[in-house]
Design a protein around this motif. Sequence first.
Motif, PDB file in Angstrom:
ATOM      1  N   ALA A   1       0.854  -1.180   0.000  1.00 45.47           N
ATOM      2  CA  ALA A   1       0.000   0.000   0.000  1.00 45.47           C
ATOM      3  C   ALA A   1       0.892   1.232   0.000  1.00 45.47           C
ATOM      4  N   GLU A   2       2.134   1.076   0.447  1.00 46.09           N
ATOM      5  CA  GLU A   2       3.149   2.135   0.382  1.00 46.09           C
ATOM      6  C   GLU A   2       4.421   1.518  -0.185  1.00 46.09           C
ATOM      7  N   LYS A   3       5.257   2.383  -0.796  1.00 41.51           N
ATOM      8  CA  LYS A   3       6.538   1.892  -1.330  1.00 41.51           C
ATOM      9  C   LYS A   3       7.681   2.422  -0.485  1.00 41.51           C
ATOM     10  N   PRO A   4       8.749   1.666  -0.324  1.00 43.92           N
ATOM     11  CA  PRO A   4       9.891   2.168   0.448  1.00 43.92           C
ATOM     12  C   PRO A   4      10.601   3.284  -0.332  1.00 43.92           C
ATOM     13  N   ASP A   5      11.163   4.247   0.393  1.00 46.89           N
ATOM     14  CA  ASP A   5      11.956   5.297  -0.248  1.00 46.89           C
ATOM     15  C   ASP A   5      13.383   4.832  -0.465  1.00 46.89           C
ATOM     16  N   GLU A   6      13.847   3.984   0.450  1.00 48.25           N
ATOM     17  CA  GLU A   6      15.169   3.382   0.287  1.00 48.25           C
ATOM     18  C   GLU A   6      15.094   1.939   0.750  1.00 48.25           C
ATOM     19  N   GLY A   7      16.023   1.124   0.253  1.00 47.88           N
ATOM     20  CA  GLY A   7      16.078  -0.267   0.682  1.00 47.88           C
ATOM     21  C   GLY A   7      15.184  -1.160  -0.157  1.00 47.88           C
ATOM     22  N   ILE A   8      15.223  -2.451   0.165  1.00 47.10           N
ATOM     23  CA  ILE A   8      14.516  -3.460  -0.617  1.00 47.10           C
ATOM     24  C   ILE A   8      13.671  -4.332   0.313  1.00 47.10           C
TER      25      ILE A   8
END
Length: 220
Positions: free
Chosen positions: A50-57
């Motif tokens: 529902a949200e995407k990370p700004d950094e990382g995997i």
Amino acid sequence: MIHFKNVTKIYDNITALRNISFSIEKGEYVFVTGPSGAGKSTLLKLIYLAEKPDEGIISIAGYSTDTLKDRAIPYLRRNIGVVFQDFKLLENKNVYDNIAIALRIRGVGEREIRERVHEALKLVNLRHKADSLPSALSGGEQQRVTIARAIVGEPTVLLADEPTGNLDADNAAGIMKIFREINARGTTILFATHNRDLYKNTGCRVIKLDSGNIVYDDLE
Ligand SMILES: Nc1ncnc2c1ncn2[C@@H]1O[C@H](COP(=O)(O)OP(=O)(O)OP(=O)(O)O)[C@@H](O)[C@H]1O
Ligand SMILES: [Mg+2]
């Protein structure tokens, strides 16, 4: 099953999660805790995409956010069931149809739907309410319908965000027992709550967040 590697999530100027890493294996039952604003719901939203990370995997059930195409998201979500505090049931549909809908949108045949909906209703002790409208159910019963809806698709992961938040202690205890049963069947569970009473003495793993950092990750 679920891997976070150096994940940061920023909303506008608020860092909700800060460079967090952890892994959850298949079949684990993990509580995510911490004070209000710690980042618990954000962590679940990232798993549900529902949200995407700004950094990382983040990788979940073989999918990875660095390569995932938006059109693959619905397929990934088939592996994930969700139960939230403010359960939303369709008010004009009965209990049976509220649960069946999760399978109908995937094109499952009505005969198989009937079997699986009844199986899910049995697990939450609501077989006798299949024909009722949500408005005729208590809060605890309505929350049990949302659990049945979340598991009827046999997800490998179940995400729960304060699912007992609006319920009294007896109803909450009933819900906790159902989650135990679901986990015993092999489903991986992530359960977010600020309420220690729900996980103390369970022997489950507890990940504690504070201001977007993991401050504790161990068995209770
Ligand atoms: N959509 C959003 N836009 C801006 N800020 C947000 C958004 N969602 C969450 N936040 C902020 O991110 C931080 C983490 O929020 P989150 O909802 O993950 O906390 P939580 O641990 O679930 O808290 P609670 O126990 O109150 O549910 C908070 O500071 C919150 O204000
Ligand atoms: Mg929250």
